[in-house]
Design an enzyme around this catalytic site. Sequence first.
Site, mmCIF file in Angstrom:
data_model
loop_
_atom_site.group_PDB
_atom_site.id
_atom_site.type_symbol
_atom_site.label_atom_id
_atom_site.label_comp_id
_atom_site.label_asym_id
_atom_site.label_seq_id
_atom_site.Cartn_x
_atom_site.Cartn_y
_atom_site.Cartn_z
ATOM 1 N N ASN A 273 -4.019 -0.093 10.825
ATOM 2 C CA ASN A 273 -3.230 -1.249 10.426
ATOM 3 C C ASN A 273 -4.205 -2.375 10.115
ATOM 4 O O ASN A 273 -5.421 -2.202 10.202
ATOM 5 C CB ASN A 273 -2.220 -1.660 11.501
ATOM 6 C CG ASN A 273 -0.946 -2.227 10.908
ATOM 7 O OD1 ASN A 273 -0.983 -3.168 10.119
ATOM 8 N ND2 ASN A 273 0.195 -1.660 11.280
ATOM 9 N N HIS A 345 0.285 -1.709 4.753
ATOM 10 C CA HIS A 345 -0.563 -1.847 5.943
ATOM 11 C C HIS A 345 -1.773 -0.922 5.849
ATOM 12 O O HIS A 345 -2.268 -0.433 6.869
ATOM 13 C CB HIS A 345 0.227 -1.553 7.210
ATOM 14 C CG HIS A 345 1.368 -2.490 7.456
ATOM 15 N ND1 HIS A 345 1.219 -3.861 7.490
ATOM 16 C CD2 HIS A 345 2.683 -2.252 7.659
ATOM 17 C CE1 HIS A 345 2.395 -4.430 7.711
ATOM 18 N NE2 HIS A 345 3.303 -3.479 7.811
ATOM 19 N N GLU A 414 7.398 -1.551 5.289
ATOM 20 C CA GLU A 414 7.030 -2.805 4.622
ATOM 21 C C GLU A 414 6.159 -2.593 3.380
ATOM 22 O O GLU A 414 5.117 -3.228 3.222
ATOM 23 C CB GLU A 414 6.335 -3.739 5.626
ATOM 24 C CG GLU A 414 7.283 -4.183 6.738
ATOM 25 C CD GLU A 414 6.675 -5.224 7.670
ATOM 26 O OE1 GLU A 414 7.368 -6.196 7.984
ATOM 27 O OE2 GLU A 414 5.509 -5.053 8.091
#
Length: 752
Positions: A273, A345, A414
């Site tokens: 991440n 990410h 996301e």
Amino acid sequence: MKKNIFIIMLAAWAVSPLMGQDVQQIADTLSIPQIKAGTKRFPMPVAPGAQIKILGADYEQIINSKGDISPVISDTPVNISFKVTKDGKEAISKDYEIILKAPEAEQGNPKPHVIPEILQWKGGQGEYKPGDTITIACRENEFSKLVAADMEDVLGRKVKLVSPGSKADISFSLLKGSNIGQEGYKLFVTANGIRIEAVSITGLYWGTRTLLQMLRQNPESVPCGEAVDFPRYQVRGFMLDIARTPYPLSYIKEVIRTMSWYKMNDLHLVINNNYIFHEQYVDKGLDPFKESYSAFRLESNMKGKDGTPLTAKDLFYTKKDFAELIAYAKRHGVHIVPEFDTPGHALSFTRVRPDLIYKGPMNHEKRRCEMLDAANPETLDFVGKVFDEYLMKDPKLGRPVFAGCDVVHVGADEFYGDKEDYRHFADFVLNHALKRGYTPRIWGSLSAKPGKTPVVVKGVQMNLWSAGWMKAWEAVNLGYNVINTNDGALYIVPYANYYRMDRNHKGIYENWIPNRIGNETLPSGHPQLIGSTFAIWNDETDLKHSGYAPYDIWNTISGSIDVLSQKMWGKAKTPDSFEQHRELVSAIGNAPRTNPLYKWKNAQPFSITPGKLPQKLARPSLGPNYHLTMELELASAPQGKEQVLLSAPEGELLAVMKDGTIGFRRDDSLEFSFGAKLPVGKKVKLELIGEPEKTQLLIDGQPAGTMVLKSFRNPDENFAPRTKGLRSTFILPLQVLGSSFQGKVYNLSVQP
């Protein structure tokens, strides 16, 4: 005649409301017959013109989808729901709570208090008192050695393994054809000894956790009785973001042992991440592709054309170490679920392949640097190769790194690009894991990414984390097995002012239910609702990092585990008040052979007059609060050469850092400087005062320098090292003194 007409009218009035109901109204107003003790078949409710089938029960081990009822040894509540069909329309009912009655029995010993609560208990008379040496009838194997070590730790007595079938304090049996499931167990305590039965080694292990919690509260005796216990949900989890803040493997093992103490079984580790607030760099005219923090925590062969490694430079796990961690967790009943998060990410990935940064239109333009070109065949090939490095046989290990992981998480949350690009990528990565023989898990995102591109459903697990990204009923209706990871209820971002489930443990314990996901509620026994997971996200990294250590959030983790354990293994209604629950947590204590806060059992001062350096102290590391005092003289300080004063696996106290200052390095790889230098050729008194989130240095009684976090930067000082608002917890290492110190130590004392 009038009388007959009146009776007919009454009958019509009685039936017409039911006949006029739609299928959902019927589903939610069913009349559930009472069930007598010993009933073997569930008496199905009826409704005119409707077909009714059992959808599921939260304890499917007791009432299965065919309506078979297993006998209970104590009155047991079960939630059951139904699928109702009428006129070609279907509806899912609400939960109906029923109480399955046990045959009447004489009043015996009350149910022992453990966490999570035992489901069924039939009390006996009297108690069993173990002797000074505890005998366990079991073959010598990993399981028996583990149980014996835990028993010795809890009781402080010697434990001896004897052959199966021998007379012993504790014995084990593996069952065949039992309804209690792979994690269930039966516990029998009589005047002659203790026996645990289960279908699997995992079930036996869970039974030992219950027994050990009982013994922790009363080491001298165990009440006679019989327990039958199994979980409500198969996934009882914790997700830890180990990417944006580094965590040593030793800490993760403490987490695993603590999870197993409370029968939590699913540890989801986010391997990669990055810092998400890239706009803080963009707004200052800097490129977040170069500046933002990112990490991929596993050893990897993958490198970019310019030599950029995929593997993090600050802290990473070798393939061998991670494979051993998976096996370690499995011995403790815990499944490791590793996650590679792409196509968003994915800054670790885009730095290796900058040519694969997403090029299409997207939201959050300032965060483009972390987005992979989702539908590009080269991207799919690249991501597939990264997965295969761990899913396929490793030549050095002779097995896949992820061997023993039944479930692999493919991330996919996301992504701010095109919906069809996203769906294409999600379908690829899910199918890739399936083809390699793993069950894939994914962050639910399809409600926010509707489209024509099909995404595989069969065999896929989905974390439901945000209603804006994926709605619960939509996921279930599509066919996904779902896990409640709702952000509003179950997320924690340490030290942030948002997502703080840890500030609501009482509310979670008293009001939260695993089947309520945001503003949607599924039946608690829905066969596609497989469990729940709380999550710790380390958003406060990079420019926001205050230096907090894994140590600092231990109580956040453990205090969430004990609450969620009761809610996911135990019955729908909690057995005690929250205050009573926490009293029981204190009585049960830490998991066997854990010491997460590095406390000394014998909290006595320690002092020595050292001889020739280096010298082994062979003392356990010590957590706050402590006061270290030593007199020493630094003989020389060659430029750029570190000198270690105290060391242990937990960290190093550096008399001289590379910049010449005194400081320390923790096992999470973070470095702190006290901003002062030891004088050369002068005897001084050094004092180190360790407190939670604060470590102070005194030289000759005076505060020395200004603490600096060397590992991360401060946005308020033009990206200089952070000096304000630091959390500088340091576990005092006391294994070796002066491993590379050039000088003399005259004395050393530690006050715990």
